[in-house]
Design an enzyme around this catalytic site. Structure first.
Site, PDB file in Angstrom:
ATOM      1  CB  CYS A 219      -2.056   3.647   9.585  1.00  0.00           C
ATOM      2  SG  CYS A 219      -3.446   4.167  10.627  1.00  0.00           S
TER       3      CYS A 219
ATOM      4  NE  ARG B 253      -3.778   0.292   2.308  1.00  0.00           N
ATOM      5  CZ  ARG B 253      -4.515   0.716   3.333  1.00  0.00           C
ATOM      6  NH1 ARG B 253      -4.530   0.028   4.477  1.00  0.00           N
ATOM      7  NH2 ARG B 253      -5.229   1.817   3.230  1.00  0.00           N
TER       8      ARG B 253
END
Length: 275
Positions: free
Chosen positions: A230, A172
């Site tokens: 995050c 990611r």
């Protein structure tokens, strides 16, 4: 006080003269709601806390899990029996993210004695209960500011002047996949530091010296100014917890990638390089 507690230590403290308040924070994005699992079996006396309803505000431009309304959060904590002078232990299903979110919020809001059950419920080898507890109301009143936070501008600046860690999976970070948010990649200048590398195969945190060595390799030692983000500010709390175990203070960017990408004018980097 340590940031984590072992199952054996919790078992001893729970039978002592001054047992901690125990909170069950079972939550995983995309998985069934945690309450049915809690009702089927939880650590005796533990109170269920709903992460999305009580540990986060409504999703929007501030991200998928913005900081909760303080009145909502405080009411939930007091109903669970949380008091300023009584220690708290939080646990989840074993991933550590949800429990760390509760740990971080309570510490940020001024509670002095909060620990996460190392390894989560899977580490607990004592009895489980299906009976709902009836705790006496607590007196905890959130007073935010005890832990540092970053907004989007602050995160961008820290990525240039300090160390900004991206707690998501490496793919990611690189922008190869993005299963949740509309844009793939990372904040320019941030370093990839997946939370999976903070724990062993059982989900327990690595020893403090091993965690310190990991973060030193990333440049995030005790002398550095460190921040973490995050996807939505949940798994980043686990990284803040791991840093705390290693003795390294760090700031949380609560809005994280979901807030960052809500503004199309903000830059995005892809690939393994920070920039």
């Amino acid at each position: 006080m340590n940031a984590i507690i072992s199952a054996s230590e919790l078992a001893v403290e729970s039978t002592g003269d001054y047992p901690p308040v125990v909170l069950d924070i079972r939550y995983q994005m995309g998985a069934p709601h945690g309450r049915p699992a809690y009702e089927a079996g939880h650590i005796p006396g533990a109170v269920f806390i709903d992460l999305e309803a009580e540990l986060a505000g409504p999703p929007g431009s501030g991200g998928r899990h913005p900081l909760p309304d303080l009145e909502v959060f405080g009411t939930a904590m007091r109903a669970a029996g949380v008091s300023a002078a009584r220690p708290v232990v939080v646990y989840d299903g074993g991933q550590g993210w949800a429990a760390a979110r509760a740990w971080w919020l309570l510490r940020w809001a001024g509670h002095p004695a909060v620990r996460v059950l190392d390894g989560g419920l899977a580490a607990w080898d004592g009895p489980l209960s299906s009976s709902p507890p009836s705790p006496a109301p607590g007196d905890f009143v959130p007073v935010p500011g005890a832990l540092p936070v970053l907004d989007a501008d602050g995160a961008a600046a820290l990525a240039r002047t300090g160390v900004l860690l991206d707690a998501r999976a490496a793919e990611r970070y690189r922008g190869e996949v993005e299963p949740i948010d509309p844009v793939a990649g990372h904040i320019p200048g941030a370093l990839s530091a997946p939370t999976s590398e903070n724990v062993d195969a059982t989900g327990r945190f690595l020893p403090p010296d091993a965690l310190a060595a990991r973060f030193e390799r990333l440049g995030a030692g005790v002398a550095a100014e460190v921040g973490v983000y995050c996807g939505s500010g949940v798994s980043a709390a686990q990284q803040i917890l791991a840093l705390a175990v290693a003795g390294i203070p760090a700031a949380l960017y609560p809005g994280s990638w979901s807030e960052w990408t809500a503004d199309p004018s903000r830059p995005v980097a892809t690939g393994p390089s920070p920039r």
